[in-house]
Every structure is written in structure tokens, then in C-alpha cells.
Scaffold this motif. Structure first.
Motif, PDB file in Angstrom:
ATOM      1  N   PRO A 184       1.262  -1.487  -3.419  1.00 12.90           N
ATOM      2  CA  PRO A 184       1.201  -0.644  -4.623  1.00 12.90           C
ATOM      3  C   PRO A 184       1.386  -1.424  -5.922  1.00 12.90           C
ATOM      4  CG  PRO A 184       2.416   0.493  -2.909  1.00 12.90           C
ATOM      5  CD  PRO A 184       2.129  -0.894  -2.380  1.00 12.90           C
ATOM      6  N   LYS A 185       2.312  -2.370  -5.943  1.00 10.31           N
ATOM      7  CA  LYS A 185       2.587  -3.098  -7.182  1.00 10.31           C
ATOM      8  C   LYS A 185       1.397  -3.920  -7.654  1.00 10.31           C
ATOM      9  CE  LYS A 185       4.518  -7.102  -4.714  1.00 10.31           C
ATOM     10  NZ  LYS A 185       5.711  -7.958  -4.508  1.00 10.31           N
ATOM     11  N   ILE A 208       1.189   5.245  -3.120  1.00  7.64           N
ATOM     12  CA  ILE A 208       1.629   4.376  -4.214  1.00  7.64           C
ATOM     13  C   ILE A 208       3.020   4.768  -4.723  1.00  7.64           C
ATOM     14  CG2 ILE A 208       0.741   5.631  -6.247  1.00  7.64           C
ATOM     15  CD1 ILE A 208      -0.475   2.915  -7.128  1.00  7.64           C
ATOM     16  N   LYS A 209       3.434   6.032  -4.409  1.00 14.08           N
ATOM     17  CA  LYS A 209       4.752   6.530  -4.776  1.00 14.08           C
ATOM     18  C   LYS A 209       5.010   6.462  -6.287  1.00 14.08           C
ATOM     19  CE  LYS A 209       6.743   5.409  -0.284  1.00 14.08           C
ATOM     20  NZ  LYS A 209       7.768   4.647   0.465  1.00 14.08           N
ATOM     21  N   GLU A 213      -1.862   9.599 -12.090  1.00 15.28           N
ATOM     22  CA  GLU A 213      -2.591   9.685 -13.356  1.00 15.28           C
ATOM     23  C   GLU A 213      -2.246   8.540 -14.304  1.00 15.28           C
ATOM     24  OE1 GLU A 213      -1.964  13.532 -14.985  1.00 15.28           O
ATOM     25  OE2 GLU A 213      -3.131  14.562 -13.433  1.00 15.28           O
ATOM     26  N   LYS A 214      -1.183   7.805 -13.998  1.00 17.84           N
ATOM     27  CA  LYS A 214      -0.825   6.676 -14.853  1.00 17.84           C
ATOM     28  C   LYS A 214      -1.560   5.390 -14.469  1.00 17.84           C
ATOM     29  CE  LYS A 214       3.739   8.381 -16.216  1.00 17.84           C
ATOM     30  NZ  LYS A 214       5.202   8.127 -16.212  1.00 17.84           N
ATOM     31  N   LEU A 215      -2.299   5.444 -13.365  1.00 19.46           N
ATOM     32  CA  LEU A 215      -3.114   4.289 -13.013  1.00 19.46           C
ATOM     33  C   LEU A 215      -4.233   4.110 -14.035  1.00 19.46           C
ATOM     34  CD1 LEU A 215      -3.483   4.850  -9.162  1.00 19.46           C
ATOM     35  CD2 LEU A 215      -2.075   3.122 -10.297  1.00 19.46           C
ATOM     36  N   ARG A 216      -4.715   2.902 -14.161  1.00 13.80           N
ATOM     37  CA  ARG A 216      -5.783   2.609 -15.131  1.00 13.80           C
ATOM     38  C   ARG A 216      -7.141   2.842 -14.460  1.00 13.80           C
ATOM     39  NH1 ARG A 216      -7.269  -3.334 -17.433  1.00 13.80           N
ATOM     40  NH2 ARG A 216      -9.063  -2.721 -18.721  1.00 13.80           N
ATOM     41  N   PRO A 260       1.865  -0.485   2.789  1.00 15.48           N
ATOM     42  CA  PRO A 260       1.735   0.031   4.151  1.00 15.48           C
ATOM     43  C   PRO A 260       0.342   0.586   4.417  1.00 15.48           C
ATOM     44  CG  PRO A 260       3.700   0.886   3.052  1.00 15.48           C
ATOM     45  CD  PRO A 260       2.884   0.227   2.012  1.00 15.48           C
ATOM     46  N   ALA A 261      -0.093   0.470   5.675  1.00 21.02           N
ATOM     47  CA  ALA A 261      -1.444   0.890   6.032  1.00 21.02           C
ATOM     48  C   ALA A 261      -1.627   2.384   5.758  1.00 21.02           C
ATOM     49  CB  ALA A 261      -1.705   0.589   7.503  1.00 21.02           C
TER      50      ALA A 261
END
Length: 290
Positions: A184-185, A208-209, A213-216, A260-261
Motif C-alpha cells: 500500500p505505501k 490499502i486501509k 478517494e485520497k489516492l492520486r 498482502p495478496a
């Protein structure tokens, strides 16, 4: 509402001219105009905007075009089922599915069935889960191939012996390409190309926990081939399923799984209490045997 008049309506919506549509239908212009005026009166709306050079659809006309296409497709499907010769097993199977390597299992079952009954023809519709279930609900297709989750109370289903794996499609010269998997990081602040399906957002958000919506997100897709072209041009990284894009040989792209898968099951579904045609029934039997 007459099926013939719906055909007239679709012809005019495609030709955008009464003259051209009448010639296409082999009827007179006054006959075509009268039938369509009566259709508008029956529905109580204006279907066309009549300009000096061409005729265009109103908002109501666009809606009727979609409905008319579905109706005529269902009529054609029904006629084909009843017109199949009684002395041989022939006819059509209609299957809708999203992008999944599990479609190879469907192709194997169709091939085996056609070896026994060569007069059977399969028609494959490709689209996302929303498009597939819409056609399934309307009776335009017999089966839908869907990744989880599926509406189990609405459909009967068969779990296919395959799983799809989520990961990231990227250029081989990308900095992330040196990694064996993506965490995720790794995705924060990267330009991402994501599927437009809502259930995909939910799956990725759980993985991603973080607030999805904050993803680019720089672009969305419903078919991964088009997204792969954007990745190849350097627009960003595509979150997608494995085994859909060729990343071997001279390909400029590579795929890295998530860790994780994140895997999903794949089901073939059909409406509860569905009455199948003979070819569709045999296909389901063949698939269960495989």
C-alpha cells in the motif's frame, strides 16, 4: 407498440434523414413519417428534433433508442430459439463477461460442446459487471461471468476453478519494476489508473486501509487494454487483474502483484428460475462436467 415501428424508429435514428431511412427500409417517406408521428403520439413525447439538414434525437428519443435496441435484440434471440431445426441440436448461447483469464475455461467448454454439436453458435458480450448484469436481467444473455461479489439471492451461480489476482501494471523502466510485489505505501502519490467499477473501489480501499478517494487517480477504465495503452505512454500505473495484458517478450510493460495478496473468486451466474434453450442448457451441463 409495434415491433415494426421500433425498427422504423431505429432506422431513422441511424440515418438522421427521412429520405435516407425510407430508402433503407424500402418504404415511402409519407408512410415512415406517419408511423413515427403516431409513435410520438402514443408515447406522448417528442422523439426527434427536426432540423433543416438532419433529424436528431431528443432526450426521450435517446432513451427509446436504448430500449428499442434491447427489445429487438430479445425478439431476435427468441425467434432464433424457436426456429432451430427440431432434428438437430442447434442454436445460440449468449454469454457476458468482464475481463478475466477465467474466460479461457468458458472457451474450453464452448469448444467441447461445439465438437459434439457443431450447429451451436456462441455470442460473447464483453463489458463490466454492471453492463453484464443489466443484460442478464433483461434476458439478453443467458449467463454472466462475474468476479466476486455477486448478488447471490438474485442469481444461481457456479464457482469456477480459478481466481484472479490484483496487482499493478507498469512500464518495465518504472522505479517500482524492481520490486517483486507492491505494498500500500508504494502507491501513495503515484498517478494511478483504476477501474471505474464501484466494487473494485471497495476491494482496493479495504486492501490499502486508507481513504481510497485520497489516492492520486489520473484516469479510470472499464477495459484494461485501453488502460494498458495509457500505462505504455507513461500516464501512470494501472491497478488491474493479472494475465490480461501480455507482458512477455518485447512488451514495454510488466505486472507486479499486491502484498498482502488480493485475490477474487470468479462465478458464472444465471437468473433464478431461468428457462434455458437447449444449447444453453447443454453448455451449463458441459461446464459443470469440466
Amino acid at each position: 407498440m409495434d415491433i415494426k415501428v421500433l425498427r422504423y424508429f431505429l432506422a431513422l435514428s441511424q440515418q438522421e434523414s427521412v429520405t435516407a431511412a425510407a430508402d433503407y427500409l424500402h418504404i415511402t417517406q409519407p408512410t415512415l413519417s406517419r408511423q413515427l408521428i403516431e409513435l410520438e403520439e402514443e408515447l406522448g413525447v417528442s422523439l426527434f428534433t427536426r432540423g433543416s439538414r438532419k433529424i436528431t434525437l431528443t432526450e426521450e428519443g435517446v432513451l427509446l433508442r436504448k430500449r428499442a435496441q434491447d427489445i429487438l435484440e430479445l425478439v431476435q434471440k427468441t425467434q432464433a430459439e424457436f426456429q432451430a431445426p427440431a432434428d438437430m441440436i442447434s442454436g445460440d448461447i449468449y454469454i457476458g463477461g468482464g475481463e478475466s483469464h477465467a474466460m479461457g475455461l468458458i472457451a474450453d467448454a464452448i469448444k467441447d460442446l461445439q465438437q459434439k454439436h457443431p450447429q451451436i453458435c456462441a455470442h460473447i458480450f464483453s463489458g463490466d459487471a454492471d453492463e453484464v448484469t443489466e443484460k442478464l436481467d433483461k434476458g439478453l444473455i443467458d449467463f454472466g461471468v462475474l468476479i466476486e461479489p455477486t448478488q447471490s439471492t438474485k442469481y444461481e451461480s457456479l464457482l469456477l476453478p480459478a481466481q484472479d489476482t490484483w496487482g499493478v501494471l507498469m512500464r518495465k523502466d518504472s522505479p517500482l519494476a524492481i520490486k517483486s510485489f507492491i505494498q500500500p505505501k508504494d502507491l501513495w502519490d503515484l498517478p494511478l489508473i483504476t477501474s471505474k467499477q464501484k466494487h473494485v473501489d471497495n476491494n482496493i480501499a479495504k486492501w490499502i486501509k486508507q481513504d481510497y478517494e485520497k489516492l492520486r487517480i489520473v484516469a479510470t477504465y472499464n477495459l484494461i487494454f485501453n488502460a494498458s495503452l495509457m500505462v505504455e505512454k507513461g500516464m501512470g500505473y494501472a491497478l488491474c487483474l493479472d494475465k490480461l495484458i501480455n507482458t512477455t517478450g518485447n512488451s514495454a510493460l510488466c505486472f507486479r502483484p499486491l502484498k498482502p495478496a488480493l485475490t477474487v473468486d470468479i462465478n458464472i451466474v444465471w437468473k433464478k428460475y431461468q428457462v434455458f434453450s437447449k444449447p444453453a442448457s447443454l453448455f451449463l451441463q458441459q461446464l459443470k462436467e469440466k
